[in-house]
Write a protein that holds these residues in place. Structure first.
Motif, PDB file in Angstrom:
ATOM      1  N   PHE A  31     -35.213 -17.038  32.221  1.00 31.14           N
ATOM      2  CA  PHE A  31     -33.922 -16.545  31.750  1.00 31.14           C
ATOM      3  C   PHE A  31     -34.050 -16.157  30.290  1.00 31.14           C
ATOM      4  CE2 PHE A  31     -33.903 -21.187  31.436  1.00 31.14           C
ATOM      5  CZ  PHE A  31     -33.583 -21.408  30.102  1.00 31.14           C
ATOM      6  N   THR A  32     -33.063 -15.409  29.814  1.00 33.04           N
ATOM      7  CA  THR A  32     -33.001 -15.030  28.408  1.00 33.04           C
ATOM      8  C   THR A  32     -31.625 -15.402  27.852  1.00 33.04           C
ATOM      9  OG1 THR A  32     -32.181 -12.808  28.909  1.00 33.04           O
ATOM     10  CG2 THR A  32     -34.570 -13.091  28.767  1.00 33.04           C
ATOM     11  N   PRO A  33     -31.513 -15.594  26.529  1.00 32.74           N
ATOM     12  CA  PRO A  33     -30.191 -15.776  25.920  1.00 32.74           C
ATOM     13  C   PRO A  33     -29.404 -14.469  25.983  1.00 32.74           C
ATOM     14  CG  PRO A  33     -31.965 -16.506  24.457  1.00 32.74           C
ATOM     15  CD  PRO A  33     -32.600 -15.710  25.552  1.00 32.74           C
ATOM     16  N   ALA A  34     -28.106 -14.581  25.816  1.00 31.63           N
ATOM     17  CA  ALA A  34     -27.259 -13.381  25.816  1.00 31.63           C
ATOM     18  C   ALA A  34     -27.495 -12.527  24.578  1.00 31.63           C
ATOM     19  CB  ALA A  34     -25.790 -13.783  25.897  1.00 31.63           C
ATOM     20  N   THR A  35     -28.047 -13.128  23.511  1.00 37.28           N
ATOM     21  CA  THR A  35     -28.125 -12.431  22.224  1.00 37.28           C
ATOM     22  C   THR A  35     -29.507 -11.916  21.867  1.00 37.28           C
ATOM     23  OG1 THR A  35     -28.400 -14.578  21.148  1.00 37.28           O
ATOM     24  CG2 THR A  35     -26.169 -13.681  21.264  1.00 37.28           C
ATOM     25  N   THR A  36     -30.560 -12.335  22.603  1.00 42.41           N
ATOM     26  CA  THR A  36     -31.913 -11.882  22.296  1.00 42.41           C
ATOM     27  C   THR A  36     -32.670 -11.598  23.593  1.00 42.41           C
ATOM     28  OG1 THR A  36     -33.081 -14.024  22.358  1.00 42.41           O
ATOM     29  CG2 THR A  36     -31.912 -13.470  20.308  1.00 42.41           C
ATOM     30  N   ALA A  37     -33.867 -11.044  23.439  1.00 43.53           N
ATOM     31  CA  ALA A  37     -34.710 -10.763  24.603  1.00 43.53           C
ATOM     32  C   ALA A  37     -35.753 -11.855  24.823  1.00 43.53           C
ATOM     33  CB  ALA A  37     -35.400  -9.415  24.422  1.00 43.53           C
ATOM     34  N   THR A  38     -35.653 -12.956  24.081  1.00 49.81           N
ATOM     35  CA  THR A  38     -36.617 -14.049  24.217  1.00 49.81           C
ATOM     36  C   THR A  38     -36.559 -14.642  25.623  1.00 49.81           C
ATOM     37  OG1 THR A  38     -36.334 -14.584  21.879  1.00 49.81           O
ATOM     38  CG2 THR A  38     -37.382 -16.251  23.264  1.00 49.81           C
ATOM     39  N   VAL A  39     -37.713 -14.817  26.235  1.00 50.29           N
ATOM     40  CA  VAL A  39     -37.781 -15.351  27.593  1.00 50.29           C
ATOM     41  C   VAL A  39     -38.118 -16.842  27.547  1.00 50.29           C
ATOM     42  CG1 VAL A  39     -38.972 -15.253  29.818  1.00 50.29           C
ATOM     43  CG2 VAL A  39     -38.492 -13.134  28.534  1.00 50.29           C
ATOM     44  N   TYR A  40     -37.357 -17.635  28.299  1.00 50.69           N
ATOM     45  CA  TYR A  40     -37.631 -19.063  28.492  1.00 50.69           C
ATOM     46  C   TYR A  40     -37.950 -19.273  29.965  1.00 50.69           C
ATOM     47  CZ  TYR A  40     -35.588 -19.467  23.881  1.00 50.69           C
ATOM     48  OH  TYR A  40     -35.334 -19.315  22.546  1.00 50.69           O
ATOM     49  N   GLN A  41     -38.916 -20.136  30.265  1.00 50.81           N
ATOM     50  CA  GLN A  41     -39.326 -20.273  31.649  1.00 50.81           C
ATOM     51  C   GLN A  41     -39.835 -21.685  31.953  1.00 50.81           C
ATOM     52  OE1 GLN A  41     -42.488 -17.185  31.218  1.00 50.81           O
ATOM     53  NE2 GLN A  41     -43.829 -18.723  32.192  1.00 50.81           N
ATOM     54  N   PHE A  42     -39.876 -22.001  33.246  1.00 50.88           N
ATOM     55  CA  PHE A  42     -40.466 -23.258  33.708  1.00 50.88           C
ATOM     56  C   PHE A  42     -40.747 -23.116  35.195  1.00 50.88           C
ATOM     57  CE2 PHE A  42     -35.874 -23.602  34.109  1.00 50.88           C
ATOM     58  CZ  PHE A  42     -35.683 -24.141  35.373  1.00 50.88           C
ATOM     59  N   ILE A  69     -41.876 -22.708  27.178  1.00 53.88           N
ATOM     60  CA  ILE A  69     -41.825 -23.504  28.399  1.00 53.88           C
ATOM     61  C   ILE A  69     -40.712 -24.553  28.275  1.00 53.88           C
ATOM     62  CG2 ILE A  69     -43.108 -24.934  30.011  1.00 53.88           C
ATOM     63  CD1 ILE A  69     -44.172 -22.046  29.651  1.00 53.88           C
ATOM     64  N   VAL A  70     -39.712 -24.424  29.114  1.00 49.94           N
ATOM     65  CA  VAL A  70     -38.555 -25.316  29.070  1.00 49.94           C
ATOM     66  C   VAL A  70     -38.916 -26.668  29.677  1.00 49.94           C
ATOM     67  CG1 VAL A  70     -36.204 -25.679  29.917  1.00 49.94           C
ATOM     68  CG2 VAL A  70     -36.941 -23.401  29.169  1.00 49.94           C
ATOM     69  N   ASP A  71     -38.494 -27.739  29.018  1.00 51.33           N
ATOM     70  CA  ASP A  71     -38.585 -29.081  29.589  1.00 51.33           C
ATOM     71  C   ASP A  71     -37.261 -29.342  30.295  1.00 51.33           C
ATOM     72  OD1 ASP A  71     -38.543 -31.840  30.110  1.00 51.33           O
ATOM     73  OD2 ASP A  71     -39.801 -32.278  28.373  1.00 51.33           O
ATOM     74  N   THR A  72     -37.289 -29.400  31.618  1.00 50.58           N
ATOM     75  CA  THR A  72     -36.039 -29.490  32.379  1.00 50.58           C
ATOM     76  C   THR A  72     -35.299 -30.801  32.166  1.00 50.58           C
ATOM     77  OG1 THR A  72     -37.269 -30.264  34.334  1.00 50.58           O
ATOM     78  CG2 THR A  72     -36.844 -27.899  34.156  1.00 50.58           C
ATOM     79  N   ALA A  73     -35.977 -31.804  31.601  1.00 49.32           N
ATOM     80  CA  ALA A  73     -35.283 -33.060  31.285  1.00 49.32           C
ATOM     81  C   ALA A  73     -34.328 -32.878  30.114  1.00 49.32           C
ATOM     82  CB  ALA A  73     -36.299 -34.160  30.977  1.00 49.32           C
ATOM     83  N   PHE A  74     -34.490 -31.761  29.395  1.00 51.26           N
ATOM     84  CA  PHE A  74     -33.677 -31.521  28.209  1.00 51.26           C
ATOM     85  C   PHE A  74     -32.894 -30.224  28.331  1.00 51.26           C
ATOM     86  CE2 PHE A  74     -37.110 -34.326  26.994  1.00 51.26           C
ATOM     87  CZ  PHE A  74     -36.382 -35.375  26.451  1.00 51.26           C
ATOM     88  N   ILE A  75     -32.274 -30.043  29.475  1.00 54.31           N
ATOM     89  CA  ILE A  75     -31.294 -28.987  29.690  1.00 54.31           C
ATOM     90  C   ILE A  75     -29.931 -29.662  29.750  1.00 54.31           C
ATOM     91  CG2 ILE A  75     -30.431 -27.200  31.244  1.00 54.31           C
ATOM     92  CD1 ILE A  75     -33.273 -26.798  32.252  1.00 54.31           C
ATOM     93  N   SER A  76     -29.066 -29.366  28.804  1.00 56.71           N
ATOM     94  CA  SER A  76     -27.764 -30.011  28.734  1.00 56.71           C
ATOM     95  C   SER A  76     -26.674 -28.950  28.683  1.00 56.71           C
ATOM     96  CB  SER A  76     -27.681 -30.890  27.473  1.00 56.71           C
ATOM     97  OG  SER A  76     -26.392 -31.443  27.305  1.00 56.71           O
ATOM     98  N   GLU A  77     -25.848 -28.896  29.719  1.00 55.04           N
ATOM     99  CA  GLU A  77     -24.747 -27.939  29.724  1.00 55.04           C
ATOM    100  C   GLU A  77     -23.706 -28.366  28.694  1.00 55.04           C
ATOM    101  OE1 GLU A  77     -21.452 -25.869  32.713  1.00 55.04           O
ATOM    102  OE2 GLU A  77     -23.008 -27.198  33.538  1.00 55.04           O
TER     103      GLU A  77
END
Length: 214
Positions: A31-42, A69-77
């Motif tokens: 996925f990417t943020p709404a404001t940049t083209a930076t890609v985050y993945q896991f 590389i996203v650490d899914t343990a640290f995804i907080s809505e």
């Protein structure tokens, strides 16, 4: 507590979320943020972990190939944030690190002139009293409320010129200032407002609380 080697991005709005099966059988999430083209993945199972359009605090590690590389343990809505709980967790993290932060403050921060009471350099004050919010919001808030400061010299061993001129905060009143800000915070969209502070600010989810600036 969040590991120190993780980077953090706060209030990321997820866009372009995709899940693609890999030859290994796992699924690549991007996925990417709404404001940049930076890609985050896991990589993980096929079950979605985020939702397009929602706001999250994300922990990630850049790898040697430049991938985030996203650490899914640290995804907080962000909608899940409880300001009082976040503040309590931040206080606990700070209490655990208090001794080392005070040693560093004593060694690296030198107030100028004659002072009464104990003073914390900006970075160490934030680490001990303000981890529920960003360091920038912490500094701006204290400036607005006129919290007592003195000029100081700060030694930064990781910087090429070592010493920098800055300010240090009086310890007295810091804990109360943060408590007041959090107690009076009101949710406005994805951010919070307070009658004590003129700007919108984010309060971190408990999985996003870290003493890294970014």
């Amino acid at each position: 507590m969040k590991p120190r080697d993780l980077h953090t991005i706060h209030n990321l709005i997820v866009t372009n979320y995709t899940i693609v099966q890999q030859p290994s059988g796992s699924y690549l999430h991007k996925f990417t943020p709404a404001t940049t083209a930076t890609v985050y993945q896991f990589e993980g199972a096929s079950t979605p972990r985020v939702v397009d359009g929602k706001h999250y605090n994300i922990g990630f590690r850049p790898d040697r190939n430049g991938l985030n590389i996203v650490d899914t343990a640290f995804i907080s809505e962000i909608s899940e944030v409880d300001p009082a709980i976040s503040h309590a967790v931040a206080q606990k993290v700070s209490a655990e690190n208090y001794a080392i932060e005070k040693v560093n403050n004593d060694r690296r921060v030198t107030p100028k002139g004659k002072v009464t009471g104990y003073y914390w350099g900006k970075k160490y004050a934030w680490r001990v009293f303000g981890l529920a919010i960003s360091q920038n919001a912490f500094d701006e808030y204290l400036k607005e409320i006129g919290h007592p400061t003195v000029p100081c010299t700060t030694y930064e061993p990781d910087k090429p010129f070592g010493n920098t001129q800055s300010i240090a905060y009086a310890e007295e009143g810091l804990e109360g200032a943060m408590k007041n800000l959090i107690t009076l915070a009101t949710k406005k969209g994805s951010y919070y407002t307070s009658p004590l502070y003129s700007k919108k600010f984010a309060i971190k989810g408990i999985n996003a609380i870290t003493d890294k600036k970014a």
